[in-house]
Design a protein around this motif. Structure first.
Motif, PDB file in Angstrom:
ATOM      1  N   TYR A 147      36.773  51.741  40.214  1.00 12.65           N
ATOM      2  CA  TYR A 147      36.482  50.315  40.190  1.00 12.65           C
ATOM      3  C   TYR A 147      37.151  49.519  41.487  1.00 12.65           C
ATOM      4  CZ  TYR A 147      36.979  45.743  38.551  1.00 12.65           C
ATOM      5  OH  TYR A 147      36.879  44.213  38.073  1.00 12.65           O
ATOM      6  N   ALA A 152      34.283  46.550  42.532  1.00 11.00           N
ATOM      7  CA  ALA A 152      33.683  45.912  41.577  1.00 11.00           C
ATOM      8  C   ALA A 152      34.064  44.554  41.298  1.00 11.00           C
ATOM      9  CB  ALA A 152      33.802  46.674  40.218  1.00 11.00           C
ATOM     10  N   LEU A 203      29.828  44.533  35.114  1.00  8.64           N
ATOM     11  CA  LEU A 203      31.094  44.756  35.951  1.00  8.64           C
ATOM     12  C   LEU A 203      32.182  43.983  35.259  1.00  8.64           C
ATOM     13  CD1 LEU A 203      29.903  44.640  39.751  1.00  8.64           C
ATOM     14  CD2 LEU A 203      30.131  46.564  38.174  1.00  8.64           C
ATOM     15  N   TRP A 206      33.472  46.139  32.615  1.00  6.55           N
ATOM     16  CA  TRP A 206      34.201  47.234  33.138  1.00  6.55           C
ATOM     17  C   TRP A 206      35.763  46.621  33.577  1.00  6.55           C
ATOM     18  CZ3 TRP A 206      32.580  50.265  38.210  1.00  6.55           C
ATOM     19  CH2 TRP A 206      33.315  51.327  38.307  1.00  6.55           C
TER      20      TRP A 206
END
Length: 219
Positions: A147, A152, A203, A206
């Protein structure tokens, strides 16, 4: 960031008051009118990213606020000591196969969402599902490292800002050429908005997944 959202909201409100929308032509069916107006066969995408673009902008903002809220609500909690994951090899293989399929579906929905059923939000959900399936088969440290390595969080913010800018420009009356109806490169700005929403939702999902793994131990 919050001041940008406030300024964008005020600009959209002023535009809505100062520049009225033209009255629709009632001589043709509404679906056909939407297709002609937006230049995309998927009338749903045309409505979301053109006819009701005001709503879509704030839907993207609401999703951003939800991500910030998850971080805020769990920030004072103690990280979980136990992380629940798949450990048996068949489950890991199936989960990663599902993640691959979900990621491919997400890409397809993002790129061709203006031509067929799908779109940015559906593509983002598919992408978030793929990330979630990878998360329950991988170590939290690896997920966090990837990440950060891919920046990200930065790409998520950039996608929101670019979406807002393109949306405001479109609402101001500046449109890209629609191109040939049914072609991959068609629909003006709608395919770009589809892709930006897909990136934002995937994203953002995430980021939320990492938060819940850290503070809850599971998704």
């Amino acid at each position: 960031m919050k001041w940008l959202y406030i300024i964008a909201g005020i600009a959209l409100f002023v535009k809505m008051l100062v520049i009225p929308n033209p009255a629709p032509d009632s001589s043709i069916p509404i679906v056909e009118a939407i297709v002609q107006d937006t230049g995309v066969p998927n009338a749903v995408s045309g409505i979301i990213f053109m006819n009701r673009l005001y709503d879509t902008i704030f839907e993207v903002v609401v999703f951003t606020i939800a991500i910030l809220g998850a971080n805020f609500l769990l920030a004072n909690e103690r990280p979980s000591c136990t992380i629940y994951q798949f450990t048996d090899q068949p489950s890991i293989v199936l989960a990663r196969l599902g993640a691959t399929i979900s990621a491919l579906v997400g890409i397809e929905l993002a790129i061709r969402g203006h031509l067929s059923p799908g779109g940015g939000f559906a593509a983002g959900v598919a992408g978030g599902t793929a990330i979630g399936l990878v998360a329950i088969t991988s170590s939290p440290e690896w997920m966090q490292a990837i990440y950060k390595r891919w920046h990200a969080a930065t790409w998520e913010k950039v996608s929101v800002l670019v979406f807002i800018v393109l949306a405001v420009v479109t609402l101001a009356g500046v449109e890209l050429p629609h191109g040939e109806l049914g072609a991959l490169v068609s629909g003006g700005v709608i395919p770009l908005l589809n892709i930006l929403v897909a990136v934002k939702v995937a994203l953002g999902s995430w980021a939320v997944i990492l938060v819940f793994i850290r503070y809850r131990g599971l998704l």
